[in-house]
Motif scaffolding. Sequence first.
Motif, PDB file in Angstrom:
ATOM      1  N   SER A  48      61.160  27.678  34.431  1.00  0.00           N
ATOM      2  CA  SER A  48      61.274  28.265  33.093  1.00  0.00           C
ATOM      3  C   SER A  48      59.913  28.755  32.619  1.00  0.00           C
ATOM      4  CB  SER A  48      61.811  27.237  32.089  1.00  0.00           C
ATOM      5  OG  SER A  48      60.845  26.233  31.860  1.00  0.00           O
ATOM      6  N   ALA A  49      59.947  29.688  31.679  1.00  0.00           N
ATOM      7  CA  ALA A  49      58.708  30.192  31.083  1.00  0.00           C
ATOM      8  C   ALA A  49      57.997  29.072  30.317  1.00  0.00           C
ATOM      9  CB  ALA A  49      59.006  31.371  30.165  1.00  0.00           C
ATOM     10  N   ALA A  50      58.779  28.238  29.626  1.00  0.00           N
ATOM     11  CA  ALA A  50      58.181  27.137  28.858  1.00  0.00           C
ATOM     12  C   ALA A  50      57.491  26.141  29.785  1.00  0.00           C
ATOM     13  CB  ALA A  50      59.250  26.434  28.028  1.00  0.00           C
ATOM     14  N   GLY A  51      58.142  25.786  30.892  1.00  0.00           N
ATOM     15  CA  GLY A  51      57.534  24.866  31.849  1.00  0.00           C
ATOM     16  C   GLY A  51      56.271  25.446  32.466  1.00  0.00           C
ATOM     17  N   TYR A  52      56.311  26.734  32.781  1.00  0.00           N
ATOM     18  CA  TYR A  52      55.137  27.408  33.351  1.00  0.00           C
ATOM     19  C   TYR A  52      53.975  27.412  32.360  1.00  0.00           C
ATOM     20  CZ  TYR A  52      52.320  31.169  35.379  1.00  0.00           C
ATOM     21  OH  TYR A  52      51.299  31.923  35.904  1.00  0.00           O
ATOM     22  N   LYS A  53      54.273  27.732  31.117  1.00  0.00           N
ATOM     23  CA  LYS A  53      53.233  27.779  30.085  1.00  0.00           C
ATOM     24  C   LYS A  53      52.605  26.403  29.855  1.00  0.00           C
ATOM     25  CE  LYS A  53      52.338  29.635  25.538  1.00  0.00           C
ATOM     26  NZ  LYS A  53      52.836  30.477  24.469  1.00  0.00           N
ATOM     27  N   LYS A  54      53.437  25.356  29.893  1.00  0.00           N
ATOM     28  CA  LYS A  54      52.954  23.987  29.666  1.00  0.00           C
ATOM     29  C   LYS A  54      52.438  23.326  30.947  1.00  0.00           C
ATOM     30  CE  LYS A  54      56.188  23.030  25.928  1.00  0.00           C
ATOM     31  NZ  LYS A  54      57.334  22.206  25.524  1.00  0.00           N
ATOM     32  N   GLU A  55      52.537  24.046  32.066  1.00  0.00           N
ATOM     33  CA  GLU A  55      52.161  23.516  33.380  1.00  0.00           C
ATOM     34  C   GLU A  55      52.972  22.275  33.736  1.00  0.00           C
ATOM     35  OE1 GLU A  55      47.905  23.152  33.785  1.00  0.00           O
ATOM     36  OE2 GLU A  55      47.590  25.243  33.230  1.00  0.00           O
ATOM     37  N   ALA A  83      56.801  30.264  42.085  1.00  0.00           N
ATOM     38  CA  ALA A  83      55.990  29.310  42.852  1.00  0.00           C
ATOM     39  C   ALA A  83      54.525  29.620  42.623  1.00  0.00           C
ATOM     40  CB  ALA A  83      56.330  29.408  44.337  1.00  0.00           C
ATOM     41  N   SER A  84      53.730  28.592  42.482  1.00  0.00           N
ATOM     42  CA  SER A  84      52.284  28.768  42.361  1.00  0.00           C
ATOM     43  C   SER A  84      51.604  27.787  43.305  1.00  0.00           C
ATOM     44  CB  SER A  84      51.805  28.550  40.923  1.00  0.00           C
ATOM     45  OG  SER A  84      51.804  27.185  40.594  1.00  0.00           O
ATOM     46  N   ALA A  85      50.396  28.139  43.708  1.00  0.00           N
ATOM     47  CA  ALA A  85      49.648  27.265  44.613  1.00  0.00           C
ATOM     48  C   ALA A  85      48.158  27.467  44.398  1.00  0.00           C
ATOM     49  CB  ALA A  85      50.015  27.574  46.066  1.00  0.00           C
ATOM     50  N   GLY A  93      41.438  17.121  43.322  1.00  0.00           N
ATOM     51  CA  GLY A  93      42.817  17.001  42.864  1.00  0.00           C
ATOM     52  C   GLY A  93      43.191  17.865  41.688  1.00  0.00           C
ATOM     53  N   LYS A  94      42.353  18.834  41.340  1.00  0.00           N
ATOM     54  CA  LYS A  94      42.688  19.725  40.224  1.00  0.00           C
ATOM     55  C   LYS A  94      42.131  21.116  40.482  1.00  0.00           C
ATOM     56  CE  LYS A  94      38.666  18.673  37.409  1.00  0.00           C
ATOM     57  NZ  LYS A  94      38.166  18.372  36.090  1.00  0.00           N
ATOM     58  N   LEU A  95      42.682  22.095  39.785  1.00  0.00           N
ATOM     59  CA  LEU A  95      42.204  23.466  39.888  1.00  0.00           C
ATOM     60  C   LEU A  95      40.979  23.604  39.004  1.00  0.00           C
ATOM     61  CD1 LEU A  95      42.499  26.428  40.784  1.00  0.00           C
ATOM     62  CD2 LEU A  95      44.027  26.758  38.829  1.00  0.00           C
TER      63      LEU A  95
END
Length: 142
Positions: A48-55, A83-85, A93-95
């Motif tokens: 979802s767009a909301a999930g993507y925005k909130k990571e 999908a993102s990577a 452990g983080k971007l």
Amino acid sequence: MHRYFLLASLLALAVTNTMAQVPALVVTIEISNIMIDGGDVYVALFDSAAGYKKEEAFLGQILPPSATTLRFKVTVPPGSYLASAFQDSNGNGKLDKNFIGMPREPIGLSNYDGKGIPPGFDKLKTEVVKDGTILLVRLVKL
């Protein structure tokens, strides 16, 4: 009392039948341009767009960089997915990002060519309506 039990049972049966009718679809996520000695690859699938925005990913996976292209399969209900990577070059452990928020490590998104600022979920999403859909993610250094 008996009537309420019967009604509750019928409602539970209807919900179970509706849930059973939602097909599970197999999607392949393929990540390319991986550096073999570059650190683990963190993959997130958003629904979802909301999930993507909130990571807030629908699911996540951490893959060791065993090849320059990695593939794995997931089972999902029909819907819209992105999908993102990123490849965790320093192993923390983080971007990692610079002071203006630009990634310092290789990143990729499905349906993103690596040029310019990535658009949002709605422009990058893929509609998954059948088995065998492939989400391609190419890691790039911005």
